[in-house]
Design an enzyme around this catalytic site. Structure first.
Site, PDB file in Angstrom:
ATOM      1  N   VAL A  70       0.843  -1.198   0.000  1.00 52.36           N
ATOM      2  CA  VAL A  70       0.000   0.000   0.000  1.00 52.36           C
ATOM      3  C   VAL A  70       0.877   1.246   0.000  1.00 52.36           C
ATOM      4  CG1 VAL A  70      -1.641   1.344   1.373  1.00 52.36           C
ATOM      5  CG2 VAL A  70      -1.906  -1.134   1.191  1.00 52.36           C
ATOM      6  N   CYS A  71       0.488   2.236  -0.806  1.00 52.68           N
ATOM      7  CA  CYS A  71       1.119   3.560  -0.744  1.00 52.68           C
ATOM      8  C   CYS A  71       0.021   4.604  -0.905  1.00 52.68           C
ATOM      9  CB  CYS A  71       2.207   3.712  -1.807  1.00 52.68           C
ATOM     10  SG  CYS A  71       1.574   3.735  -3.500  1.00 52.68           S
ATOM     11  N   ALA A  72       0.390   5.852  -1.128  1.00 52.14           N
ATOM     12  CA  ALA A  72      -0.611   6.920  -1.194  1.00 52.14           C
ATOM     13  C   ALA A  72      -1.479   6.815  -2.446  1.00 52.14           C
ATOM     14  CB  ALA A  72       0.064   8.281  -1.139  1.00 52.14           C
TER      15      ALA A  72
END
Length: 373
Positions: A70-72
């Site tokens: 997960v990232c932005a």
């Protein structure tokens, strides 16, 4: 490498399934706001720390379980997922990143209503927002809609109902309301408490204490109950004589904060009167349906957020502070950080500014901060 959508993550969180997340945002963003769940485990390692390889964290990663990266926005997570896949791990990345997670709504059926029709709750896991659709006799009312308006419009179309009324329990400060937009598109009536709308630059129907709105041919009345404290106009709804929609006044495990218009000292007495006096005059058998939840533990087994008012009078700390001074201190001295861009969100919900979609997404990023406990 799998592409994993927010809908799949939401269903796994609600079903309390095991989920391992490698979150590659910076530490501050991760600590402020993350995907939460009873069986969710996290490892937070910023993307830049993984550019030279994963050797330092390899021993902390599960070998027998899929890893969700997960990232932005998703870009960094794709690159990290590729590195993990090359190293032999089972891996997927979250499509659209945390921005997509923030916007996802999961519909949960609350009940078949006793006089006909159905009641649904839309759970926004990434933001803690709760909104509602009441359907009866081919018509629908929507309460506290988010800006993801297509979700409600498509859901109504799928169930063959026409949206006739759209209501906001108050002028929201932590998320952008989609109520007016839905009402305009559907030719529906948009209701808003007038005490919250004195600076609004659009037309609306005044939602006051004696308002009673009927949905469809069957008798599903939405009775308005004036309950100030979170805002000066906050209004609760009694639906089908069985459900109490409390807006941001009362939650399952907390109560509403009174400071988002800068008037905490002025509104704390209103908050106490609503919780300790106005609500005491209605049936304790009503099922409370709030506009937010604060922590994932507030979800029931079916993913809904709901509880009897009588139970909350026994278990919710904010409803059991007999000393008025202690209550005042709780809701004025114990406040969490204010929501991201809450002043701008208020301005938008009054119709005074119209930022573009990407700016709106940025304005809403972050957790629910409407409650004190």
């Amino acid at each position: 490498m799998r592409i994993i959508q927010s809908s799949e993550v939401a269903k796994r969180v609600m079903a309390k399934e095991s989920l391992f997340i490698l979150d590659v945002r910076n530490e501050g963003a991760f600590e402020d706001w993350k995907i939460e769940g009873e069986q969710v485990r996290h490892l937070n390692v910023p993307y830049f720390d993984l550019l030279d390889g994963i050797e330092d964290i390899e021993g902390q990663l599960p070998k027998d379980e899929e890893i969700l990266v997960v990232c932005a926005k998703e870009g960094s997570s794709i690159m990290v997922a590729e590195i993990l896949e090359e190293a032999g791990f089972s891996v997927g990345y979250l499509l659209g990143g945390m921005k997509a997670w923030s916007e996802y709504l999961e519909p949960v059926k609350i009940a078949d209503l006793k006089s006909g029709g159905e009641l649904y709750q839309f759970v926004r896991l990434g933001k803690g927002c709760l909104s509602y659709m009441i359907m009866s006799g081919g018509e629908a009312a929507i309460v506290d809609a988010t800006r993801m308006t297509d979700v409600y419009v498509d859901f109504a179309a799928k169930h063959g109902v026409k949206i006739t009324n759209v209501l906001d329990t108050h002028l929201h400060a932590d998320h952008i309301s989609g109520g007016r937009q839905i009402a305009e598109a559907a030719g529906a009536t948009y209701w808003l408490p007038p005490k919250d709308a004195e600076e609004a630059v659009f037309e609306y129907a005044a939602l006051e204490g004696d308002t009673c709105i009927q949905i469809g041919d069957t008798k599903i009345d939405i009775q308005a109950l004036y309950s100030p404290g979170h805002t000066i106009g906050s209004t609760s709804f009694i639906v089908d004589e069985s459900y109490l929609m409390t807006g941001d006044i009362l939650f399952i495990d907390s109560i509403g904060r009174p400071d988002l218009a800068g008037l905490a000292e002025d509104w704390v007495s209103d908050l106490r009167e609503s919780l300790y006096s106005r609500y005491k005059k209605i049936s304790e058998d009503l099922i409370v349906l709030p506009a937010h939840f604060m922590v994932i533990d507030e979800l029931n087994e079916d993913g809904s957020v709901a509880e009897k008012l009588s139970v909350l009078y026994e278990t919710n700390h904010g409803l059991n502070i007999q000393d008025e001074k202690e209550f005042r201190e709780l809701v004025t001295d114990n406040l969490p950080p204010q929501p991201n861009a809450y002043q701008e969100i208020r301005q938008m919900n009054m119709g005074k500014i119209q930022p573009d979609v990407e700016t709106q997404r940025e304005m809403e990023i972050g957790p629910n901060r409407c409650a004190v406990r």
